[in-house]
Design a protein around this motif. Sequence first.
Motif, PDB file in Angstrom:
ATOM      1  N   UNK A  16      -7.572  25.695  -3.681  1.00  0.00           N
ATOM      2  CA  UNK A  16      -6.761  25.946  -2.484  1.00  0.00           C
ATOM      3  C   UNK A  16      -5.427  25.220  -2.523  1.00  0.00           C
ATOM      4  N   UNK A  17      -5.242  24.296  -3.467  1.00  0.00           N
ATOM      5  CA  UNK A  17      -3.994  23.526  -3.550  1.00  0.00           C
ATOM      6  C   UNK A  17      -2.776  24.426  -3.736  1.00  0.00           C
ATOM      7  N   UNK A  18      -2.812  25.421  -4.654  1.00  0.00           N
ATOM      8  CA  UNK A  18      -1.623  26.278  -4.817  1.00  0.00           C
ATOM      9  C   UNK A  18      -1.191  26.968  -3.530  1.00  0.00           C
ATOM     10  N   UNK A  19      -2.152  27.329  -2.670  1.00  0.00           N
ATOM     11  CA  UNK A  19      -1.794  27.986  -1.412  1.00  0.00           C
ATOM     12  C   UNK A  19      -1.116  27.024  -0.445  1.00  0.00           C
ATOM     13  N   UNK A  20      -1.557  25.783  -0.457  1.00  0.00           N
ATOM     14  CA  UNK A  20      -0.894  24.770   0.371  1.00  0.00           C
ATOM     15  C   UNK A  20       0.537  24.538  -0.104  1.00  0.00           C
ATOM     16  N   UNK A  21       0.707  24.416  -1.407  1.00  0.00           N
ATOM     17  CA  UNK A  21       2.043  24.207  -1.971  1.00  0.00           C
ATOM     18  C   UNK A  21       2.919  25.437  -1.735  1.00  0.00           C
ATOM     19  N   UNK A  22       2.341  26.608  -1.910  1.00  0.00           N
ATOM     20  CA  UNK A  22       3.077  27.863  -1.703  1.00  0.00           C
ATOM     21  C   UNK A  22       3.592  27.972  -0.269  1.00  0.00           C
ATOM     22  N   UNK A  23       2.725  27.695   0.684  1.00  0.00           N
ATOM     23  CA  UNK A  23       3.131  27.744   2.094  1.00  0.00           C
ATOM     24  C   UNK A  23       4.175  26.672   2.401  1.00  0.00           C
ATOM     25  N   UNK A  24       4.037  25.506   1.822  1.00  0.00           N
ATOM     26  CA  UNK A  24       5.007  24.425   2.033  1.00  0.00           C
ATOM     27  C   UNK A  24       6.377  24.812   1.503  1.00  0.00           C
ATOM     28  N   UNK A  25       6.412  25.432   0.319  1.00  0.00           N
ATOM     29  CA  UNK A  25       7.691  25.844  -0.264  1.00  0.00           C
ATOM     30  C   UNK A  25       8.353  26.935   0.566  1.00  0.00           C
ATOM     31  N   UNK A  26       7.559  27.885   1.049  1.00  0.00           N
ATOM     32  CA  UNK A  26       8.114  28.934   1.906  1.00  0.00           C
ATOM     33  C   UNK A  26       8.696  28.329   3.178  1.00  0.00           C
ATOM     34  N   UNK A  27       7.947  27.408   3.787  1.00  0.00           N
ATOM     35  CA  UNK A  27       8.390  26.792   5.041  1.00  0.00           C
ATOM     36  C   UNK A  27       9.671  25.993   4.837  1.00  0.00           C
ATOM     37  N   UNK A  28       9.743  25.242   3.739  1.00  0.00           N
ATOM     38  CA  UNK A  28      10.940  24.431   3.502  1.00  0.00           C
ATOM     39  C   UNK A  28      12.134  25.314   3.144  1.00  0.00           C
ATOM     40  N   UNK A  29      11.930  26.290   2.277  1.00  0.00           N
ATOM     41  CA  UNK A  29      13.033  27.171   1.874  1.00  0.00           C
ATOM     42  C   UNK A  29      13.550  27.975   3.068  1.00  0.00           C
ATOM     43  N   UNK A  30      12.636  28.539   3.846  1.00  0.00           N
ATOM     44  CA  UNK A  30      13.054  29.296   5.020  1.00  0.00           C
ATOM     45  C   UNK A  30      13.751  28.418   6.034  1.00  0.00           C
ATOM     46  N   UNK A  31      13.203  27.226   6.263  1.00  0.00           N
ATOM     47  CA  UNK A  31      13.833  26.300   7.194  1.00  0.00           C
ATOM     48  C   UNK A  31      15.196  25.845   6.729  1.00  0.00           C
ATOM     49  N   UNK A  32      15.340  25.646   5.419  1.00  0.00           N
ATOM     50  CA  UNK A  32      16.623  25.198   4.873  1.00  0.00           C
ATOM     51  C   UNK A  32      17.702  26.264   5.053  1.00  0.00           C
ATOM     52  N   UNK A  33      17.343  27.538   4.820  1.00  0.00           N
ATOM     53  CA  UNK A  33      18.311  28.629   4.979  1.00  0.00           C
ATOM     54  C   UNK A  33      18.772  28.729   6.435  1.00  0.00           C
ATOM     55  N   UNK A  34      17.815  28.717   7.360  1.00  0.00           N
ATOM     56  CA  UNK A  34      18.160  28.816   8.779  1.00  0.00           C
ATOM     57  C   UNK A  34      18.980  27.606   9.225  1.00  0.00           C
ATOM     58  N   UNK A  35      18.589  26.425   8.781  1.00  0.00           N
ATOM     59  CA  UNK A  35      19.290  25.215   9.207  1.00  0.00           C
ATOM     60  C   UNK A  35      20.713  25.167   8.649  1.00  0.00           C
ATOM     61  N   UNK A  36      20.924  25.669   7.438  1.00  0.00           N
ATOM     62  CA  UNK A  36      22.284  25.708   6.889  1.00  0.00           C
ATOM     63  C   UNK A  36      23.181  26.627   7.711  1.00  0.00           C
ATOM     64  N   UNK A  37      22.618  27.752   8.143  1.00  0.00           N
ATOM     65  CA  UNK A  37      23.387  28.671   8.991  1.00  0.00           C
ATOM     66  C   UNK A  37      23.721  28.012  10.322  1.00  0.00           C
ATOM     67  N   UNK A  38      22.722  27.393  10.941  1.00  0.00           N
ATOM     68  CA  UNK A  38      22.935  26.738  12.232  1.00  0.00           C
ATOM     69  C   UNK A  38      23.889  25.559  12.107  1.00  0.00           C
ATOM     70  N   UNK A  39      23.765  24.804  11.028  1.00  0.00           N
ATOM     71  CA  UNK A  39      24.654  23.664  10.812  1.00  0.00           C
ATOM     72  C   UNK A  39      26.094  24.124  10.626  1.00  0.00           C
ATOM     73  N   UNK A  40      26.276  25.200   9.861  1.00  0.00           N
ATOM     74  CA  UNK A  40      27.624  25.728   9.641  1.00  0.00           C
ATOM     75  C   UNK A  40      28.250  26.187  10.962  1.00  0.00           C
ATOM     76  N   UNK A  41      27.475  26.872  11.787  1.00  0.00           N
ATOM     77  CA  UNK A  41      27.981  27.311  13.085  1.00  0.00           C
ATOM     78  C   UNK A  41      28.312  26.115  13.981  1.00  0.00           C
TER      79      UNK A  41
END
Length: 214
Positions: A16-41
């Motif tokens: 189950x470890x790969x699924x935890x890491x996979x979800x963590x990477x999705x959450x961080x990558x998605x959050x980083x993209x949204x936060x960069x947009x919000x920070x730029x604005x």
Amino acid sequence: MSEFSTWDVFRNLLAAVPWTIYLSLIAFAGGAVVSLILLSLRLAFPRVAGRPVHLYVQVFQGTPLLMQLFLVYFGLALMGIQTTPLLAASLCLSVYSSAYLTETWYGCVLAVPKGQWEASSSLGLPHWQQMLLIILPQALRLSVPPTVGLMVQIVKNTSLASIVGFVELTRASQIIANATFEPFLAYGAVAFIYFVICFSISLCGRHLEKRIRI
């Protein structure tokens, strides 16, 4: 006596470890993209976008992640959108992490010494060049420790995805505990695995921080 050995418990948890890491990477990558947009604005249009972005941050920082997960999971179904535990958890954790990343990175930008802002302004650079060439590289160095800390929090927060049926480490440990009737072994093992993952991230963060400071 349980028919499952200690190795059986660890072997199934490690699956189950790969699924935890996979979800963590999705959450961080998605959050980083949204936060960069919000920070730029927020930086480019402080008067127009400042309050809406601040409200966005306060809403998602001020409400429990578990409640957000329930609202996303059941809300998508009410809207007629076919959802899965992975989709709901990814969307919710991405939005949740974006709120913290936005505020963290904004604080790092403001933490750049005032003299650097004045020096870059004196060069007559456009605002975007001033930010890109002078302010953001310095803010990047300041952002490494809190960003790594947030990554650790994201990994631990993926455990809440088990509540909607996503099989990651915590959900796997619940299944194993019910099958083996040895909850202490199952939950103790999963706690150890979480520690190894989070400690590894912290070590990588320290190494990166040292490299950046050189």
